[in-house]
Design a protein around this motif. Structure first.
Motif, PDB file in Angstrom:
ATOM      1  N   SER A   1      43.717 -26.587 -17.766  1.00 24.85           N
ATOM      2  CA  SER A   1      42.961 -26.240 -18.344  1.00 24.85           C
ATOM      3  C   SER A   1      42.024 -25.848 -18.063  1.00 24.85           C
ATOM      4  O   SER A   1      41.323 -24.654 -19.082  1.00 24.85           O
ATOM      5  N   TRP A   2      41.398 -27.110 -17.397  1.00 23.31           N
ATOM      6  CA  TRP A   2      39.640 -26.483 -17.411  1.00 23.31           C
ATOM      7  C   TRP A   2      39.901 -25.819 -16.117  1.00 23.31           C
ATOM      8  O   TRP A   2      39.253 -25.136 -16.393  1.00 23.31           O
ATOM      9  N   ALA A   3      40.489 -25.833 -14.879  1.00 23.03           N
ATOM     10  CA  ALA A   3      40.229 -25.103 -14.641  1.00 23.03           C
ATOM     11  C   ALA A   3      40.442 -23.285 -14.820  1.00 23.03           C
ATOM     12  O   ALA A   3      39.308 -22.616 -14.533  1.00 23.03           O
ATOM     13  N   ALA A   4      41.562 -23.022 -15.542  1.00 23.35           N
ATOM     14  CA  ALA A   4      41.781 -21.322 -16.118  1.00 23.35           C
ATOM     15  C   ALA A   4      40.501 -21.033 -16.666  1.00 23.35           C
ATOM     16  O   ALA A   4      40.017 -20.684 -16.581  1.00 23.35           O
ATOM     17  N   ALA A   5      40.029 -21.843 -17.912  1.00 21.79           N
ATOM     18  CA  ALA A   5      38.966 -21.843 -18.556  1.00 21.79           C
ATOM     19  C   ALA A   5      38.160 -21.141 -18.268  1.00 21.79           C
ATOM     20  O   ALA A   5      36.568 -20.076 -18.538  1.00 21.79           O
ATOM     21  N   SER A   6      37.442 -22.376 -16.724  1.00 24.14           N
ATOM     22  CA  SER A   6      36.211 -21.740 -15.870  1.00 24.14           C
ATOM     23  C   SER A   6      36.263 -20.247 -15.267  1.00 24.14           C
ATOM     24  O   SER A   6      34.950 -19.686 -15.056  1.00 24.14           O
TER      25      SER A   6
ATOM     26  N   PHE B   1      47.423 -21.512 -19.809  1.00 22.39           N
ATOM     27  CA  PHE B   1      45.967 -22.663 -20.135  1.00 22.39           C
ATOM     28  C   PHE B   1      44.734 -22.643 -20.707  1.00 22.39           C
ATOM     29  O   PHE B   1      44.581 -23.415 -21.358  1.00 22.39           O
ATOM     30  N   THR B   2      44.246 -21.682 -20.647  1.00 17.41           N
ATOM     31  CA  THR B   2      42.661 -21.375 -21.102  1.00 17.41           C
ATOM     32  C   THR B   2      42.980 -21.029 -22.669  1.00 17.41           C
ATOM     33  O   THR B   2      42.544 -22.036 -23.502  1.00 17.41           O
ATOM     34  N   SER B   3      44.580 -20.570 -23.458  1.00 19.05           N
ATOM     35  CA  SER B   3      44.846 -20.808 -24.588  1.00 19.05           C
ATOM     36  C   SER B   3      45.437 -22.500 -25.099  1.00 19.05           C
ATOM     37  O   SER B   3      44.707 -23.204 -25.907  1.00 19.05           O
TER      38      SER B   3
ATOM     39  N   THR C   1      44.025  -9.919 -24.473  1.00 19.26           N
ATOM     40  CA  THR C   1      45.123 -10.240 -25.066  1.00 19.26           C
ATOM     41  C   THR C   1      46.333 -10.711 -25.464  1.00 19.26           C
ATOM     42  O   THR C   1      46.547 -11.870 -26.477  1.00 19.26           O
ATOM     43  N   MET C   2      46.188 -12.125 -24.703  1.00 19.13           N
ATOM     44  CA  MET C   2      47.437 -12.486 -23.957  1.00 19.13           C
ATOM     45  C   MET C   2      46.782 -14.144 -24.872  1.00 19.13           C
ATOM     46  O   MET C   2      47.447 -14.907 -25.729  1.00 19.13           O
ATOM     47  N   ILE C   3      45.566 -14.437 -24.360  1.00 17.36           N
ATOM     48  CA  ILE C   3      45.482 -15.802 -25.040  1.00 17.36           C
ATOM     49  C   ILE C   3      45.054 -15.353 -26.461  1.00 17.36           C
ATOM     50  O   ILE C   3      45.151 -16.091 -27.270  1.00 17.36           O
ATOM     51  N   ILE C   4      44.680 -14.674 -27.094  1.00 21.10           N
ATOM     52  CA  ILE C   4      44.279 -14.858 -29.231  1.00 21.10           C
ATOM     53  C   ILE C   4      46.098 -14.135 -28.912  1.00 21.10           C
ATOM     54  O   ILE C   4      46.211 -15.302 -30.215  1.00 21.10           O
ATOM     55  N   PHE C   5      47.060 -14.132 -29.109  1.00 25.64           N
ATOM     56  CA  PHE C   5      48.096 -14.122 -29.055  1.00 25.64           C
ATOM     57  C   PHE C   5      49.032 -15.138 -28.351  1.00 25.64           C
ATOM     58  O   PHE C   5      49.587 -15.571 -30.131  1.00 25.64           O
ATOM     59  N   PHE C   6      48.341 -15.897 -27.768  1.00 21.12           N
ATOM     60  CA  PHE C   6      48.888 -16.922 -27.488  1.00 21.12           C
ATOM     61  C   PHE C   6      48.274 -18.363 -28.571  1.00 21.12           C
ATOM     62  O   PHE C   6      48.952 -18.808 -29.596  1.00 21.12           O
ATOM     63  N   VAL C   7      46.819 -18.014 -28.644  1.00 24.51           N
ATOM     64  CA  VAL C   7      46.113 -19.183 -29.619  1.00 24.51           C
ATOM     65  C   VAL C   7      46.722 -18.824 -31.351  1.00 24.51           C
ATOM     66  O   VAL C   7      47.083 -19.993 -31.416  1.00 24.51           O
ATOM     67  N   ASN C   8      46.673 -17.711 -31.591  1.00 24.50           N
ATOM     68  CA  ASN C   8      47.259 -17.568 -32.872  1.00 24.50           C
ATOM     69  C   ASN C   8      48.576 -18.036 -33.441  1.00 24.50           C
ATOM     70  O   ASN C   8      49.175 -18.619 -34.043  1.00 24.50           O
TER      71      ASN C   8
END
Lengths: 293, 300
Positions: free
Chosen positions: A14-19, B98-100, B168-175
């Motif tokens: 997750s950290w890697a992806a966000a960075s 993973f960002t979401s 687009t994907m991140i906002i949809f996932f987070v929501n």
């Protein structure tokens, strides 16, 4: 059974992806600013023409971005003015009047319209132009009007959807008060529901404006050209910022032209970012105003 | 439907009559929008029907683009679009997912908001600006790395397209993660679950329709994007043999505007490309609608 390795790797990934995400954007935009910040000045917009004379259209600008900015501005105004009434009315229908089956049917259609690649809307606009050109030879061609109509179609589903969502998220207590006092359905919509969801609707409109301003695929098929001057007539061809950026990227003839391309890209980015921030602020500000007045 | 035109305004009160007219206008606006959606399809279809009848449609779909030999097929573009879209999705999906996770659970609280703002900001970056920056940063780099060609290739376009579809994907996932009922989350909390455990064992198993839908929207955007592939993929109309090859997508093929004459083969190939894009988008959005209906139905 709880798997410790799995959990740890999720944290690391997750950290890697966000960075990775943030760094890629930062590098791309950082590059853009490093190359283009130096070009930002009144000269970028107006070239050697006096700004006042250019804005009042007394002198034409030949070596600045002013015609492109003016073209984008007119384009956005024409297309949003066309799309707003239909979009908001359609949204009201979806939220307040559509039955379950109608809603499902229209939702699917509007989802498809929202999902169609913008180049297809441009292709439809282009075919319409060719068709009209055959009907009225010599009078209608690729033009500001065709682009504005195509862009209006492009943002229509966003307007419908944002209006519908805004109306549907009105507090049930507020929704039921007026009908309980004897108001008709339309009175409730016009006097209670619309004022209460105005912030979200305006937010949706501003996002639609941003979409109109940034779109390149539609306008390059329907009338944007590299050199046209400030448009005087809706049936004439015009310049626009996004198209200028695209054009310069492949056709630049000198380092100066390329530099103005960077300048135009920063300008367009700034415009779209401002619109985005504006939409958020309005949605939040109006909500707080309505709650605490 | 009869309601729209059949009912006369309520007699006696001019005010009421006007109001019902307004209500009719709402319906008409929705109908007009729906008809326009259909009209775009009909426009494409009317043009394609004669091609389907004389068998030219499938010939155009599956043959190569060799104008000297009078072959105007769009198979190379079809292959390029599929390749570019699936590669971008394969790169962008894990990063977005993973960002979401990061925004929902992993990051420290203040950082979550910051990242969400950055992602929202990313949705507002114009495609042409991304492509312009990448054209002068990434293309020379790729040219140096590959050591041949112009530096415009599938490999150049993939990261930019991935970056474009990620928000687009991140906002949809987070929501969709945030719509999980709080009772479920509280139950997990009271059992002592860590944030990561909540994501893995509580949120993801429940939010799969949202994840699928975000993926579909990302795919739709990847197939439909024009500027990235037009400016970065090189536009050569041959079936790409490797990722380092220049390629022309369906959208870029339309965007290059090869002809203004309805009867030319170039224009026909553009129309077939348009129809293929329209139909694939419609299929993607239909699946999207079905999954969202299922997920809202389940929640009730």
């Amino acid at each position: 059974m709880i798997n410790k390795t799995l959990e740890r790797s999720v944290i690391v990934l997750s950290w890697a992806a966000a960075s990775i995400l943030v760094m890629s954007v930062a590098i791309l935009l950082g590059f853009l600013f490093a190359k283009g910040l130096g070009t930002l000045s009144l000269k970028l917009l107006f070239g050697s023409t006096p700004p006042l004379a250019a804005i009042t259209l007394r002198q034409q600008v030949f070596d600045g971005l002013f015609p492109a900015v003016a073209g984008t501005f007119l384009l956005v105004i024409c297309s949003t003015i066309t799309a707003i009434p239909i979009g908001i009315a359609g949204g009201i229908f979806m939220a307040e009047y559509a039955g379950i089956r109608q809603k499902a049917f229209f939702s699917l259609l509007f989802d498809i319209l929202a999902g169609i690649p913008s180049i297809i809307i441009g292709l439809a606009g282009l075919s319409l132009t060719i068709f009209l050109h055959r009907l009225f030879p010599g009078r209608l061609g690729p033009s500001l009007m065709i682009s504005a109509l195509s862009l209006a179609l492009l943002v229509l589903p966003y307007l419908i959807r944002s209006t519908q969502n805004a109306l549907e998220s009105v507090d049930p207590l507020i929704r039921l008060t007026a009908p309980a006092l004897g108001a008709s359905r339309i009175q409730n919509v016009v006097k209670v529901l619309l004022p209460n969801s105005m912030a979200d609707i305006i937010g949706g409109i501003i996002l639609a404006v941003g979409r109109c301003a940034e779109d390149t695929a539609v306008i390059m098929l329907t009338g944007a050209v590299a050199v046209a001057g400030v448009p005087h007539d809706p049936l004439s061809q015009y310049e626009a910022l996004p198209f200028y950026i695209y054009y310069i990227s492949s056709q630049y003839g000198s380092p100066d032209e390329l530099a103005s391309g960077y300048g135009a890209a920063i300008l367009l980015l700034a415009l779209c970012t401002c619109l985005l921030i504006f939409a958020f602020v309005i949605q939040k500000r109006l909500v707080t105003l309505l709650l605490y007045r | 439907m009869a309601e729209i035109f059949g009912k006369t305004p309520v007699p006696g009160s001019g005010e009421m009559g006007k109001r019902t007219l307004l209500e009719h206008l709402f319906t008409i606006a929705a109908l007009v929008s729906a008809v326009l959606t259909g009209a775009v399809f009909v426009f494409l279809a009317v043009f394609a029907i004669p091609l389907i009848k004389n068998g030219l449609f499938f010939q155009l779909l599956f043959s190569n683009w060799l104008p000297q030999q009078h072959l105007y097929g769009i198979y190379p573009m079809l292959a390029a679009s599929t390749m570019l879209a699936s590669l971008s999705l394969a790169l962008s999906f894990p990063v977005s997912l993973f960002t979401s996770f990061f925004i929902t659970a992993v990051a420290p609280r203040q950082l979550r908001m910051v990242l969400l703002y950055i992602v929202r900001f990313m949705t507002g970056i114009p495609t042409v600006v991304y492509s312009f920056a990448a054209l002068f940063l990434l293309v020379p780099l790729m040219r140096a790395i590959l050591g041949r060609g112009s530096g415009m290739s599938i490999l150049t376009a993939v990261p930019v397209l991935s970056l474009l579809i990620a928000p687009t994907m991140i906002i949809f996932f987070v929501n969709s993660f945030q719509r999980i009922p709080s009772s479920t989350i509280l139950a997990a909390d009271s059992l002592g679950a860590t944030p990561v455990q909540k994501v893995l064992y509580v949120i993801v198993p429940q939010a799969w329709p949202g994840i699928l839908n975000g993926l579909l929207l990302g795919l739709g955007r990847a197939i439909g994007d024009t500027m990235v592939s037009l400016m970065l993929a090189g536009n050569s109309p041959t079936v790409p043999q490797s990722l380092a090859d220049s390629a022309r997508t369906l959208t870029a093929h339309i965007g290059l505007v090869l002809a203004f004459d309805f009867d030319s083969m170039e224009f026909k190939s553009v129309f077939v490309s348009g129809l293929v894009l329209y139909v694939s988008t419609a299929i993607i959005m239909s699946i999207f609608r079905i999954t969202s209906t299922i997920s809202t139905g389940r929640r009730k």
